[in-house]
Design a protein around this motif. Sequence first.
Motif, PDB file in Angstrom:
ATOM      1  N   GLN A   1       2.952  10.462  -8.979  1.00 21.03           N
ATOM      2  CA  GLN A   1       2.177  10.754 -10.186  1.00 21.03           C
ATOM      3  C   GLN A   1       1.412  12.060 -10.036  1.00 21.03           C
ATOM      4  O   GLN A   1       1.387  12.882 -10.962  1.00 21.03           O
ATOM      5  CB  GLN A   1       1.210   9.606 -10.466  1.00 21.03           C
ATOM      6  CG  GLN A   1       0.435   9.760 -11.768  1.00 21.03           C
ATOM      7  CD  GLN A   1      -0.479   8.579 -12.029  1.00 21.03           C
ATOM      8  OE1 GLN A   1      -0.663   7.725 -11.172  1.00 21.03           O
ATOM      9  NE2 GLN A   1      -1.071   8.540 -13.208  1.00 21.03           N
ATOM     10  N   ASP A   2       0.787  12.245  -8.841  1.00 21.88           N
ATOM     11  CA  ASP A   2       0.048  13.490  -8.597  1.00 21.88           C
ATOM     12  C   ASP A   2       0.982  14.693  -8.610  1.00 21.88           C
ATOM     13  O   ASP A   2       0.630  15.766  -9.117  1.00 21.88           O
ATOM     14  CB  ASP A   2      -0.682  13.409  -7.249  1.00 21.88           C
ATOM     15  CG  ASP A   2      -1.825  12.406  -7.268  1.00 21.88           C
ATOM     16  OD1 ASP A   2      -2.251  12.023  -8.374  1.00 21.88           O
ATOM     17  OD2 ASP A   2      -2.282  11.999  -6.182  1.00 21.88           O
TER      18      ASP A   2
ATOM     19  N   ALA B   1       3.695   5.824  -5.274  1.00 21.55           N
ATOM     20  CA  ALA B   1       3.590   5.950  -6.726  1.00 21.55           C
ATOM     21  C   ALA B   1       2.515   6.967  -7.100  1.00 21.55           C
ATOM     22  O   ALA B   1       2.710   7.783  -8.011  1.00 21.55           O
ATOM     23  CB  ALA B   1       3.274   4.590  -7.346  1.00 21.55           C
ATOM     24  N   LYS B   2       1.382   6.926  -6.381  1.00 24.08           N
ATOM     25  CA  LYS B   2       0.299   7.878  -6.647  1.00 24.08           C
ATOM     26  C   LYS B   2       0.732   9.301  -6.310  1.00 24.08           C
ATOM     27  O   LYS B   2       0.439  10.251  -7.037  1.00 24.08           O
ATOM     28  CB  LYS B   2      -0.946   7.513  -5.840  1.00 24.08           C
ATOM     29  CG  LYS B   2      -2.162   8.387  -6.164  1.00 24.08           C
ATOM     30  CD  LYS B   2      -3.383   7.939  -5.383  1.00 24.08           C
ATOM     31  CE  LYS B   2      -4.613   8.751  -5.786  1.00 24.08           C
ATOM     32  NZ  LYS B   2      -4.437  10.195  -5.618  1.00 24.08           N
ATOM     33  N   PHE B   3       1.426   9.429  -5.178  1.00 24.30           N
ATOM     34  CA  PHE B   3       1.919  10.756  -4.787  1.00 24.30           C
ATOM     35  C   PHE B   3       2.873  11.306  -5.845  1.00 24.30           C
ATOM     36  O   PHE B   3       2.799  12.479  -6.223  1.00 24.30           O
ATOM     37  CB  PHE B   3       2.627  10.664  -3.439  1.00 24.30           C
ATOM     38  CG  PHE B   3       3.262  11.957  -2.992  1.00 24.30           C
ATOM     39  CD1 PHE B   3       2.488  12.971  -2.461  1.00 24.30           C
ATOM     40  CD2 PHE B   3       4.632  12.153  -3.127  1.00 24.30           C
ATOM     41  CE1 PHE B   3       3.065  14.173  -2.056  1.00 24.30           C
ATOM     42  CE2 PHE B   3       5.214  13.344  -2.724  1.00 24.30           C
ATOM     43  CZ  PHE B   3       4.428  14.349  -2.190  1.00 24.30           C
TER      44      PHE B   3
ATOM     45  N   LEU C   1       2.129   1.803  -3.405  1.00 21.98           N
ATOM     46  CA  LEU C   1       1.065   2.363  -4.244  1.00 21.98           C
ATOM     47  C   LEU C   1       0.840   3.839  -3.931  1.00 21.98           C
ATOM     48  O   LEU C   1       0.685   4.661  -4.841  1.00 21.98           O
ATOM     49  CB  LEU C   1      -0.236   1.575  -4.030  1.00 21.98           C
ATOM     50  CG  LEU C   1      -0.254   0.133  -4.564  1.00 21.98           C
ATOM     51  CD1 LEU C   1      -1.549  -0.568  -4.155  1.00 21.98           C
ATOM     52  CD2 LEU C   1      -0.108   0.115  -6.077  1.00 21.98           C
ATOM     53  N   ASP C   2       0.831   4.157  -2.622  1.00 21.05           N
ATOM     54  CA  ASP C   2       0.639   5.553  -2.214  1.00 21.05           C
ATOM     55  C   ASP C   2       1.796   6.425  -2.698  1.00 21.05           C
ATOM     56  O   ASP C   2       1.577   7.553  -3.163  1.00 21.05           O
ATOM     57  CB  ASP C   2       0.518   5.648  -0.688  1.00 21.05           C
ATOM     58  CG  ASP C   2      -0.761   5.013  -0.167  1.00 21.05           C
ATOM     59  OD1 ASP C   2      -1.700   4.826  -0.974  1.00 21.05           O
ATOM     60  OD2 ASP C   2      -0.822   4.691   1.036  1.00 21.05           O
TER      61      ASP C   2
ATOM     62  N   GLN D   1       0.825  -1.202   0.000  1.00 23.52           N
ATOM     63  CA  GLN D   1       0.000   0.000   0.000  1.00 23.52           C
ATOM     64  C   GLN D   1       0.863   1.258   0.000  1.00 23.52           C
ATOM     65  O   GLN D   1       0.548   2.241  -0.687  1.00 23.52           O
ATOM     66  CB  GLN D   1      -0.933  -0.004   1.206  1.00 23.52           C
ATOM     67  CG  GLN D   1      -1.945   1.132   1.217  1.00 23.52           C
ATOM     68  CD  GLN D   1      -2.865   1.108   0.022  1.00 23.52           C
ATOM     69  OE1 GLN D   1      -3.410   0.062  -0.325  1.00 23.52           O
ATOM     70  NE2 GLN D   1      -3.031   2.248  -0.644  1.00 23.52           N
TER      71      GLN D   1
END
Length: 324
Positions: free
Chosen positions: A216-217, A212-214, A209-210, A206
């Motif tokens: 990306q954002d 990677a999302k951070f 994933l977080d 997780q």
Amino acid sequence: MDTSTTLSPNAHNLNKEMEDNYKLALKQFINKNFIASFKLSRVLFLSSFNEYKQGTISLNLLIKIINLYLVVIGVCLKEHHLDQILTNSARNSISSNEVNNLLGSVWSTSEIPTEVIYNLHLLFISNQDLIKNKDSYLYDLNKTILNINPQDKYGEKLLNLVKFEIYPNFNEFEKSERLIKDNEQELQKLHQIKQIKESNAEKLKQKQLDDAKFAQDLKLKKDQEARKLAHEQNLKYKSIKEITNSYNNNQREVSSNKDLSKKENLKEKLMYIVNITKKYLQQNSIVLVVILILLFGSSKYLKGVNIKEKLVDTIKMAFKFTYI
């Protein structure tokens, strides 16, 4: 077996000297003077095998020196207590098979003392990057524990290390269960370890994933800001260009208006002259006719006179008179 009592009288002094150095290295380790402890314990480790084979130190002292050296390496590498040179020396001692070769110079694989085997595997599981081949490592471990006596103090510690740390670390829970057999208390402990490991793995997944999302954002935000800045700069450029074009257009319009105004003024002046001339001609047509008749009729009397100039002067005088 403690062989200190079987040493020759001349060997007692060397045995005591090495034992005193062992105690000093142990004291330095306990006091967290790790560099000094590593240096001294390494010197003792490298010399102790020959001294034991020559009968100048006891088996008990040899085992204590080996165990201290393995513990010092394990802790210092795991917690990064050594400088780069000493770290390389400690790692090479394991990766180059220096330790295994020296152990093999005294014992066969099946004869190595259990406490030495325990400390060796404790070092490996504490510094797993030293395990170059997982399958080979587990294969050797499986053979080793076949001869371990669970009733022995270090035999029990080694089996617990294997059941609850080494096998679970490599997700070999079934092998741990086979070692545990029907011991419900140990099975429950293993089950808890498995749950914790799975929970930690899920948290790590997780987190990845977080992260990677951070990332990306953050990239999206930076791209949006870059596009916004480019758009604003483009608007500024357009505004400047529009202002410049507007100014140039105004200048052309002003210039055009001036030209048009000049043309209108000239036209008005011409029209005015035409109107006056027309009016004059209308009002003085009879006079002009008489003048022309007189001029052409009296040409024989006007030889040498510039008729054109006289006519223009006459019209100018008439025009001036009429204007007044």
